[in-house]
Design a protein around this motif. Structure first.
Motif, PDB file in Angstrom:
ATOM      1  N   ALA A 283      -3.727  11.051  -5.860  1.00 55.90           N
ATOM      2  CA  ALA A 283      -3.776   9.712  -5.285  1.00 55.90           C
ATOM      3  C   ALA A 283      -2.412   9.041  -5.379  1.00 55.90           C
ATOM      4  CB  ALA A 283      -4.809   8.858  -6.012  1.00 55.90           C
ATOM      5  N   ALA A 284      -2.153   8.162  -4.439  1.00 56.69           N
ATOM      6  CA  ALA A 284      -0.910   7.403  -4.433  1.00 56.69           C
ATOM      7  C   ALA A 284      -0.990   6.271  -5.455  1.00 56.69           C
ATOM      8  CB  ALA A 284      -0.700   6.811  -3.032  1.00 56.69           C
TER       9      ALA A 284
ATOM     10  N   CYS B  81      -4.542   6.495  -2.035  1.00 55.77           N
ATOM     11  CA  CYS B  81      -4.519   7.552  -1.031  1.00 55.77           C
ATOM     12  C   CYS B  81      -5.505   7.238   0.097  1.00 55.77           C
ATOM     13  CB  CYS B  81      -4.859   8.877  -1.705  1.00 55.77           C
ATOM     14  SG  CYS B  81      -4.702  10.294  -0.617  1.00 55.77           S
ATOM     15  N   TRP B  82      -5.130   7.578   1.299  1.00 52.63           N
ATOM     16  CA  TRP B  82      -5.976   7.285   2.456  1.00 52.63           C
ATOM     17  C   TRP B  82      -7.327   7.980   2.373  1.00 52.63           C
ATOM     18  CZ3 TRP B  82      -7.712  10.799   6.108  1.00 52.63           C
ATOM     19  CH2 TRP B  82      -7.168  12.072   6.046  1.00 52.63           C
ATOM     20  N   THR B  83      -7.437   9.062   1.608  1.00 55.16           N
ATOM     21  CA  THR B  83      -8.716   9.770   1.520  1.00 55.16           C
ATOM     22  C   THR B  83      -9.742   9.027   0.685  1.00 55.16           C
ATOM     23  OG1 THR B  83      -7.913  11.091  -0.338  1.00 55.16           O
ATOM     24  CG2 THR B  83      -7.686  12.044   1.866  1.00 55.16           C
TER      25      THR B  83
ATOM     26  N   TYR C 185      -2.302   3.833   6.870  1.00 54.84           N
ATOM     27  CA  TYR C 185      -1.774   3.834   5.505  1.00 54.84           C
ATOM     28  C   TYR C 185      -0.283   4.151   5.504  1.00 54.84           C
ATOM     29  CZ  TYR C 185      -6.052   3.197   2.841  1.00 54.84           C
ATOM     30  OH  TYR C 185      -7.172   2.662   2.266  1.00 54.84           O
ATOM     31  N   GLY C 186       0.123   5.098   6.334  1.00 52.17           N
ATOM     32  CA  GLY C 186       1.531   5.462   6.420  1.00 52.17           C
ATOM     33  C   GLY C 186       2.391   4.323   6.938  1.00 52.17           C
TER      34      GLY C 186
ATOM     35  N   ALA D  31       4.341   9.053  -1.849  1.00 47.61           N
ATOM     36  CA  ALA D  31       2.977   9.526  -2.099  1.00 47.61           C
ATOM     37  C   ALA D  31       2.231   9.710  -0.781  1.00 47.61           C
ATOM     38  CB  ALA D  31       2.235   8.552  -3.009  1.00 47.61           C
ATOM     39  N   TRP D  32       2.431   8.794   0.172  1.00 45.53           N
ATOM     40  CA  TRP D  32       1.772   8.946   1.470  1.00 45.53           C
ATOM     41  C   TRP D  32       2.323  10.178   2.195  1.00 45.53           C
ATOM     42  CZ3 TRP D  32       3.628   9.184   6.446  1.00 45.53           C
ATOM     43  CH2 TRP D  32       2.635   9.312   7.416  1.00 45.53           C
TER      44      TRP D  32
END
Length: 122
Positions: free
Chosen positions: A10-11, A29-31, A82-83, A103-104
């Motif tokens: 995770a970011a 994190c986007w997930t 997210y990016g 992180a992304w």
């Protein structure tokens, strides 16, 4: 429902710069986004279709598999959102927001996230 996708690194949850700018906090994190979790759950229950893409340029080329359809497109839009937030924060705050952007950049692709969500074959 498989949950392996949520275990991917995770970011950072917040940027070191403290501001009221919403783009400065991409929430991890986007997930882990609730929309992503629902879409990946749907992909686990009913895997999306995909296609092999082949590109040729000069004497070389590339070939890869890509998932198609609205769920893959929605997941790509969430990942891109997210990016964009991480990039805007990095451009606005510089080095203190780099970890979030990095992180992304290292986060899983849409294909990797869908693959992780699919049930393991015996």
């Amino acid at each position: 429902m498989a949950t392996a996708f949520a275990t991917i690194e995770a970011a950072p949850t917040t940027s070191p710069s403290v501001t009221s700018d919403a783009a400065n906090d991409n929430g991890g994190c986007w997930t882990t986004d609730p929309r992503t979790v629902r879409l990946l759950g749907s992909c686990a229950a009913n895997p999306p279709k995909g296609e092999w893409i082949k590109e040729r340029f000069g004497w070389s080329g590339a070939e890869w598999f890509a998932y198609t359809g609205y769920r893959a497109e929605a997941l790509e839009a969430i990942r891109s959102e997210y990016g964009e937030r991480a990039h805007r924060a990095y451009m606005a705050h510089g080095e203190p927001a780099y970890d979030q952007f990095n992180a992304w950049c290292r986060s899983p692709s849409v294909r990797d996230a869908i693959d992780a969500a699919l049930p393991m074959e015996a």
